[in-house]
Design an enzyme around this catalytic site. Structure first.
Site, PDB file in Angstrom:
ATOM      1  N   GLY A  73     -41.957   0.241  25.568  1.00 53.58           N
ATOM      2  CA  GLY A  73     -42.038  -0.143  26.975  1.00 53.58           C
ATOM      3  C   GLY A  73     -40.715  -0.153  27.702  1.00 53.58           C
ATOM      4  N   GLY A  74     -39.601   0.010  26.955  1.00 53.89           N
ATOM      5  CA  GLY A  74     -38.277  -0.145  27.563  1.00 53.89           C
ATOM      6  C   GLY A  74     -37.804   1.078  28.317  1.00 53.89           C
ATOM      7  N   GLN A  87     -48.916  -2.237  27.689  1.00 52.92           N
ATOM      8  CA  GLN A  87     -48.350  -3.583  27.738  1.00 52.92           C
ATOM      9  C   GLN A  87     -48.658  -4.249  29.077  1.00 52.92           C
ATOM     10  OE1 GLN A  87     -44.069  -3.536  27.517  1.00 52.92           O
ATOM     11  NE2 GLN A  87     -43.934  -5.643  26.785  1.00 52.92           N
ATOM     12  N   GLY A 122     -41.770  -9.359  27.332  1.00 56.27           N
ATOM     13  CA  GLY A 122     -41.120  -9.343  26.022  1.00 56.27           C
ATOM     14  C   GLY A 122     -42.028  -8.736  24.971  1.00 56.27           C
ATOM     15  N   ASN A 125     -39.554  -1.167  16.904  1.00 56.27           N
ATOM     16  CA  ASN A 125     -39.073  -0.691  18.196  1.00 56.27           C
ATOM     17  C   ASN A 125     -38.859   0.820  18.171  1.00 56.27           C
ATOM     18  OD1 ASN A 125     -38.925  -3.303  19.281  1.00 56.27           O
ATOM     19  ND2 ASN A 125     -36.863  -3.617  18.458  1.00 56.27           N
ATOM     20  N   ASP A 181     -36.587   2.446  19.616  1.00 53.01           N
ATOM     21  CA  ASP A 181     -35.176   2.828  19.573  1.00 53.01           C
ATOM     22  C   ASP A 181     -34.539   2.540  18.215  1.00 53.01           C
ATOM     23  OD1 ASP A 181     -34.878   0.086  19.571  1.00 53.01           O
ATOM     24  OD2 ASP A 181     -33.711  -0.025  21.411  1.00 53.01           O
ATOM     25  N   LYS A 201     -28.954   0.277  21.423  1.00 48.92           N
ATOM     26  CA  LYS A 201     -29.083  -0.634  22.563  1.00 48.92           C
ATOM     27  C   LYS A 201     -28.091  -0.300  23.675  1.00 48.92           C
ATOM     28  CE  LYS A 201     -32.179  -3.038  20.376  1.00 48.92           C
ATOM     29  NZ  LYS A 201     -33.613  -2.867  20.741  1.00 48.92           N
TER      30      LYS A 201
END
Length: 483
Positions: free
Chosen positions: A81-82, A162, A190, A219, A221, A368
């Site tokens: 979702g990021g 999400q 979150g 995740n 990533d 990140k």
């Protein structure tokens, strides 16, 4: 806080088409935030976890047949979702190119799909792959999946969506209004929202009908979170309802979340660094006292998760985490807001008999920041034909790139037009100021480039340069014969 603030937020969610589950989860988090503004977990109330089983130790207890059987009943769920807004991205972070493979730029998403396809072929398993996308990442992600001619999946959806929730004004508790860009009025809740999303989507029933017993969540990533028959086999062997992979800390990991034994409840719980009181930071970041950190690689039994969701009416009561930002992350003068979030790993305290497993460092390779991306794109790594990010020892040099010039991906790419320099022989890399690099640049030892702000030509391009510790080769850390 005003009751009106919560009511206004709920009304906004209903108008946006959010489900009852999403609204109930937000309401729970809002009330929790109201009643306990601190959200802190004091050191005196916890006990460090110091002795845990490691995958290296337990692998000998798992037969190849049992490991294969466990993987054959496992599904792979990637949190996707990021947007990577901290790096200046406006699309799914998983669409960011990581490195070349056989001359082709490979994005996170390409590598994930490659890992799943390679595992399916090598192990002879179905290994369903599901992405938890956000409303901002769904379209682009599905486009890439559809265009991948090697990845096929028909009986199980490749996406669950999400939830989203309003950002809350820090001072009043009311939902923020930002007419300049209404999308910025919303935020994801979150990665702890994964459980409510799984409940809402109905996909757990679909997976069970397909014979899936275990769910591996990680995740997008983190390219180290590959499908693993060994870890799946150990999880099945334990009979535990919930398992988290942890890794041994280095000094680079002191800010990572940690699992601790709660003296009050008698359970293992997750403590994020944002939940540590300032007075306890020294102890919480002591890697001898707290030697493990959370990789956010989670294993859960589907039947146990369904039972727990039923017990709590579809909403797991996870501790709320306050994420304080400005409504427009690129504008520090915009109103201060609170994003009410929960952490996926915090569910460990709800499942009796949960366990942690120490895994090797290659299972935690997150990106990140552009400092992390610098390492991933460097010659420290090789992307294998089975899409493993391979390095000799996974003990990486410390990277510090001047955030004024390298924090955002566009700026980063402009300054490394020929790719990032070689860091195979570097202990650390520090770049201060505005530098642009030519081809075949090599960093050695504690490579350090000082800020050339007083230089008549601060933006420098040179090929085949050698960069070392400034104290050894001159004021700017450059091997004079080659620069």
């Amino acid at each position: 806080m005003s009751v009106q603030g919560l009511n206004d937020a709920i009304a906004r969610m209903r108008a946006d088409g959010m489900s009852d589950v999403a609204i109930t989860a937000f309401t729970h988090n809002y009330h929790q935030w109201e009643s306990d503004r601190s959200g802190f977990i004091a050191e005196e109330n916890v006990k460090p976890l110091k002795q845990l089983p490691s995958i290296a130790e337990v692998m000998t207890t798992i037969s190849a047949e049992d490991a294969h059987e466990a993987l054959a009943h496992t599904a792979f769920l990637k949190l996707n979702g990021g947007l990577g807004t901290s790096m200046g991205l406006s699309k799914a972070k998983s669409l960011l190119p990581v490195r070349l493979h056989k001359g082709r730029p490979m994005r996170f998403l390409d590598i994930i799909l490659g890992q799943v396809v390679a595992t399916r072929s090598a192990q002879g398993v179905d290994l369903p792959l599901v992405f938890m996308n956000s409303y901002r990442t769904s379209k682009d992600t599905l486009q890439v999946i559809r265009r991948n001619r090697h990845f096929k999946q028909t009986d199980i959806p490749v996406e669950i969506l999400q939830h989203r929730e309003p950002k809350i004004l820090a001072e009043t508790g009311e939902p923020v209004s930002w007419p300049e860009n209404p999308d910025l009025e919303w935020c994801p809740p979150g990665h702890g929202d994964v459980y409510a999303t799984l409940s809402d989507s109905g996909i757990l029933d679909t997976l069970e009908k397909a014979g899936i017993r275990y769910l591996f969540i990680s995740n997008s990533d983190n390219l180290g979170a590959r499908p693993s028959s060994s870890v799946a086999g150990y999880f099945a062997q334990t009979g535990a309802p919930f398992m988290v992979e942890v890794a041994r800390k280095t000094q680079a990991d002191v800010k990572g979340g940690q699992f601790v034994f709660d003296k009050t409840t008698g359970t293992i719980r997750l403590r994020e660094m944002s939940q540590v009181p300032k007075a306890d930071l020294a102890k919480a970041t002591d890697i001898k006292r707290h030697p493990f950190f959370n990789t956010n690689n989670i294993w859960v039994r589907i039947d146990a998760l369904k039972a727990k969701l039923a017990e709590y009416n579809g909403i797991l009561p996870l501790p709320v985490i306050r994420n304080t930002k400005t409504v427009d992350p690129t504008n520090p003068d915009s109103p201060q807001v609170v994003q009410l979030e929960t952490a996926m790993g915090a569910a460990i305290g709800l499942f009796e008999g949960s366990v942690c497993l120490e895994v090797n460092r290659p299972r935690f390779l997150p990106v990140k920041t552009t400092n992390d991306l610098f390492i991933m794109r460097s010659d420290r790594f090789h992307l294998t034909d089975t899409f493993e990010m391979e390095d000799g020892n996974y003990d990486f040099p410390k990277i510090h790139l001047d955030p004024r010039y390298y924090k955002l991906i566009q700026d980063f790419d402009e300054r490394f037009p020929y790719g990032v320099p070689s860091i195979a022989a570097a202990n650390s890399v520090t770049i201060e100021g505005d530098w642009t690099f030519g081809a075949s640049v090599k960093f050695f030892g504690d490579a350090h480039l000082a800020d050339p702000q007083n230089d008549p030509d601060p933006v420098t391009r040179r090929d085949r340069a050698y960069v070392r510790d400034a104290s050894h080769v001159g004021p700017r850390g450059i091997e004079k014969g080659d620069w």
